[in-house]
Write a protein that holds these residues in place. Structure first.
Motif, PDB file in Angstrom:
ATOM      1  N   TYR A 242     -33.644  61.083  60.137  1.00  0.00           N
ATOM      2  CA  TYR A 242     -34.636  62.141  60.333  1.00  0.00           C
ATOM      3  C   TYR A 242     -35.716  62.007  59.270  1.00  0.00           C
ATOM      4  N   CYS A 243     -36.945  62.337  59.649  1.00  0.00           N
ATOM      5  CA  CYS A 243     -38.043  62.208  58.701  1.00  0.00           C
ATOM      6  C   CYS A 243     -39.018  63.360  58.878  1.00  0.00           C
ATOM      7  N   LEU A 244     -40.089  63.326  58.076  1.00  0.00           N
ATOM      8  CA  LEU A 244     -41.095  64.380  58.098  1.00  0.00           C
ATOM      9  C   LEU A 244     -42.080  64.197  59.243  1.00  0.00           C
ATOM     10  N   GLY A 245     -42.270  62.949  59.677  1.00  0.00           N
ATOM     11  CA  GLY A 245     -43.206  62.669  60.756  1.00  0.00           C
ATOM     12  C   GLY A 245     -44.553  62.187  60.264  1.00  0.00           C
ATOM     13  N   TYR A 246     -44.789  62.246  58.963  1.00  0.00           N
ATOM     14  CA  TYR A 246     -46.027  61.741  58.387  1.00  0.00           C
ATOM     15  C   TYR A 246     -45.775  61.363  56.940  1.00  0.00           C
ATOM     16  N   GLU A 247     -46.689  60.636  56.373  1.00  0.00           N
ATOM     17  CA  GLU A 247     -46.532  60.192  54.996  1.00  0.00           C
ATOM     18  C   GLU A 247     -46.791  61.363  54.049  1.00  0.00           C
ATOM     19  N   PRO A 248     -45.879  61.681  53.157  1.00  0.00           N
ATOM     20  CA  PRO A 248     -46.058  62.832  52.267  1.00  0.00           C
ATOM     21  C   PRO A 248     -47.121  62.581  51.209  1.00  0.00           C
ATOM     22  N   ILE A 249     -47.762  63.656  50.772  1.00  0.00           N
ATOM     23  CA  ILE A 249     -48.755  63.560  49.706  1.00  0.00           C
ATOM     24  C   ILE A 249     -48.037  63.536  48.358  1.00  0.00           C
ATOM     25  N   ASP A 250     -48.798  63.339  47.313  1.00  0.00           N
ATOM     26  CA  ASP A 250     -48.223  63.376  45.970  1.00  0.00           C
ATOM     27  C   ASP A 250     -48.068  64.832  45.543  1.00  0.00           C
ATOM     28  N   PHE A 251     -46.828  65.276  45.382  1.00  0.00           N
ATOM     29  CA  PHE A 251     -46.556  66.671  45.037  1.00  0.00           C
ATOM     30  C   PHE A 251     -46.556  66.858  43.518  1.00  0.00           C
ATOM     31  N   ASP A 252     -46.907  68.073  43.133  1.00  0.00           N
ATOM     32  CA  ASP A 252     -46.820  68.436  41.714  1.00  0.00           C
ATOM     33  C   ASP A 252     -45.485  69.089  41.396  1.00  0.00           C
ATOM     34  N   GLU A 253     -44.850  69.670  42.441  1.00  0.00           N
ATOM     35  CA  GLU A 253     -43.576  70.353  42.242  1.00  0.00           C
ATOM     36  C   GLU A 253     -42.725  70.194  43.488  1.00  0.00           C
ATOM     37  N   VAL A 254     -41.445  69.921  43.325  1.00  0.00           N
ATOM     38  CA  VAL A 254     -40.510  69.780  44.443  1.00  0.00           C
ATOM     39  C   VAL A 254     -39.238  70.537  44.101  1.00  0.00           C
ATOM     40  N   ASN A 255     -38.845  71.441  44.984  1.00  0.00           N
ATOM     41  CA  ASN A 255     -37.629  72.245  44.768  1.00  0.00           C
ATOM     42  C   ASN A 255     -37.639  72.922  43.400  1.00  0.00           C
ATOM     43  N   GLY A 256     -38.815  73.405  43.009  1.00  0.00           N
ATOM     44  CA  GLY A 256     -38.948  74.126  41.743  1.00  0.00           C
ATOM     45  C   GLY A 256     -38.985  73.242  40.514  1.00  0.00           C
ATOM     46  N   ILE A 257     -39.024  71.924  40.681  1.00  0.00           N
ATOM     47  CA  ILE A 257     -39.033  70.991  39.556  1.00  0.00           C
ATOM     48  C   ILE A 257     -40.401  70.312  39.467  1.00  0.00           C
ATOM     49  N   GLU A 258     -40.982  70.286  38.277  1.00  0.00           N
ATOM     50  CA  GLU A 258     -42.256  69.610  38.091  1.00  0.00           C
ATOM     51  C   GLU A 258     -42.069  68.102  38.225  1.00  0.00           C
ATOM     52  N   VAL A 259     -42.861  67.492  39.100  1.00  0.00           N
ATOM     53  CA  VAL A 259     -42.766  66.045  39.306  1.00  0.00           C
ATOM     54  C   VAL A 259     -44.100  65.355  39.051  1.00  0.00           C
ATOM     55  N   ASN A 260     -45.194  66.095  39.156  1.00  0.00           N
ATOM     56  CA  ASN A 260     -46.539  65.583  38.841  1.00  0.00           C
ATOM     57  C   ASN A 260     -46.856  64.263  39.542  1.00  0.00           C
ATOM     58  N   GLY A 261     -46.429  64.164  40.787  1.00  0.00           N
ATOM     59  CA  GLY A 261     -46.772  62.992  41.587  1.00  0.00           C
ATOM     60  C   GLY A 261     -45.979  61.746  41.272  1.00  0.00           C
ATOM     61  N   ASP A 262     -45.046  61.818  40.346  1.00  0.00           N
ATOM     62  CA  ASP A 262     -44.258  60.642  39.988  1.00  0.00           C
ATOM     63  C   ASP A 262     -43.223  60.343  41.076  1.00  0.00           C
ATOM     64  N   TYR A 263     -43.153  59.076  41.496  1.00  0.00           N
ATOM     65  CA  TYR A 263     -42.278  58.687  42.606  1.00  0.00           C
ATOM     66  C   TYR A 263     -40.809  58.931  42.265  1.00  0.00           C
ATOM     67  N   ASP A 264     -40.366  58.457  41.122  1.00  0.00           N
ATOM     68  CA  ASP A 264     -38.958  58.575  40.752  1.00  0.00           C
ATOM     69  C   ASP A 264     -38.548  60.029  40.546  1.00  0.00           C
ATOM     70  N   ALA A 265     -39.418  60.827  39.903  1.00  0.00           N
ATOM     71  CA  ALA A 265     -39.122  62.243  39.682  1.00  0.00           C
ATOM     72  C   ALA A 265     -39.082  63.000  40.996  1.00  0.00           C
ATOM     73  N   THR A 266     -39.974  62.656  41.929  1.00  0.00           N
ATOM     74  CA  THR A 266     -39.986  63.289  43.250  1.00  0.00           C
ATOM     75  C   THR A 266     -38.710  62.964  44.009  1.00  0.00           C
ATOM     76  N   ALA A 267     -38.296  61.699  43.940  1.00  0.00           N
ATOM     77  CA  ALA A 267     -37.080  61.284  44.631  1.00  0.00           C
ATOM     78  C   ALA A 267     -35.865  62.024  44.085  1.00  0.00           C
ATOM     79  N   LYS A 268     -35.789  62.193  42.782  1.00  0.00           N
ATOM     80  CA  LYS A 268     -34.659  62.881  42.156  1.00  0.00           C
ATOM     81  C   LYS A 268     -34.625  64.355  42.544  1.00  0.00           C
ATOM     82  N   ALA A 269     -35.791  65.021  42.592  1.00  0.00           N
ATOM     83  CA  ALA A 269     -35.857  66.439  42.961  1.00  0.00           C
ATOM     84  C   ALA A 269     -35.514  66.642  44.431  1.00  0.00           C
ATOM     85  N   LEU A 270     -35.950  65.740  45.297  1.00  0.00           N
ATOM     86  CA  LEU A 270     -35.656  65.840  46.731  1.00  0.00           C
ATOM     87  C   LEU A 270     -34.175  65.668  47.007  1.00  0.00           C
TER      88      LEU A 270
END
Length: 287
Positions: free
Chosen positions: A147-175
């Motif tokens: 299952y997927c989102l259906g489109y390419e995600p943008i660079d997020f500043d926060e994911v699940n309440g965790i600051e990620v500032n667009g960093d790929y590895d930090a975003t992956a860990k928060a997701l």
């Protein structure tokens, strides 16, 4: 990256017996006599035809239908085709493996539009099979799905309440906290193996969601990421298409052809059906 995954319902209606009445000439007195319910039921049973409510049709109906492929279970034909769209308008992608290496082949990467697409099971031990009424039959092995989102995600500043500032590895860990992984494939140029660019997408084994936010200028945007659209990456090159190697067509004079699946390995496959107006897709699991 191989995974696994119909519903029959029959509605029956039974008619009720009616009461009949007669008069003995005295308007103030009337006697009712019940009809013979047993005789009436015996008469109705011979005329009773169960109503089919699962969307299936008979083999005879399939034989004069339009160009389609059907899954056959217990003598009934199930169409099951669903609507898919190309992910990010790219027809072919290559897989990126965990070690960062790129696949040597490219694959069709299609995403379900509604989220209700059903993976039909073809159980050969129960006599299930596949027939088609079109001029050709195409079945491709699926190399990756989920299952997927259906489109390419943008660079997020926060994911699940965790600051990620667009960093790929930090975003992956928060997701990962909600069972969602951040993955990437590579896009080819003009359906060749020439590298185009990486495309990021959110992946989950089951429908999932995550919260995210980002700044648009000075404005903060909150959003919910619904990772619930089924996708399938399948080998669409003719040299690897089972239609040309192991899946043999058995011709009949009944208005349809059968597919011999004896030498087809268990797994997930994508059947692609084409008519002059549209493409239709049927994801199946052969066991």
């Amino acid at each position: 990256m191989k995974l696994l995954r119909t519903v029959l319902a029959i509605a029956i209606s039974v008619s009720m017996g009616l009461l009949s009445g007669c008069s003995n000439g005295d308007a103030s007195k009337e006697t009712s006599y019940p009809s013979n319910q047993a005789d009436e039921n015996r008469h109705n049973e011979s005329d009773f035809v169960p109503e089919v409510t699962d969307g299936s049709i008979s083999l005879d109906e399939a034989s004069y239908s339009g160009p389609h492929t059907y899954i056959v279970k217990n003598g009934r034909c199930y169409k099951g085709f669903t609507s898919f769209a190309l992910f990010e308008d790219h027809g072919h992608m290559g897989l990126v493996y965990e070690d960062g290496s790129l696949s040597k082949d490219t694959y069709g990467f299609d995403v379900g539009n509604s989220g209700d697409e059903t993976l039909l099971t073809v159980d050969r031990n129960n006599g299930d099979g596949i027939i088609y009424t079109s001029s050709e039959f195409c079945m491709y092995p699926v190399v990756d799905y989920g299952y997927c989102l259906g489109y390419e995600p943008i660079d997020f500043d926060e994911v699940n309440g965790i600051e990620v500032n667009g960093d790929y590895d930090a975003t992956a860990k928060a997701l990962a906290q909600t069972g969602v992984s951040l993955r990437k494939n590579w896009v080819t140029k003009s359906q060749t193996l020439q590298f185009g660019r990486y495309v990021k997408f959110l992946h989950s084994q089951t429908p999932s969601s995550a919260s995210a936010g980002f700044y648009k200028g000075s404005q903060w945007i909150d959003m919910t990421l619904q990772v619930n659209l089924p996708y399938y990456a399948y080998d669409s090159l003719e040299t690897n298409n089972l239609n040309y190697e192991d899946a043999l067509v058995e011709k009949t004079k009944d208005g349809y052809f059968k597919i011999n699946l004896d030498n087809v390995s268990p797994g997930i496959y994508m059947i692609v059906d084409y008519d002059p107006s549209s493409w239709e897709y049927l994801p199946i699991e052969i066991i």
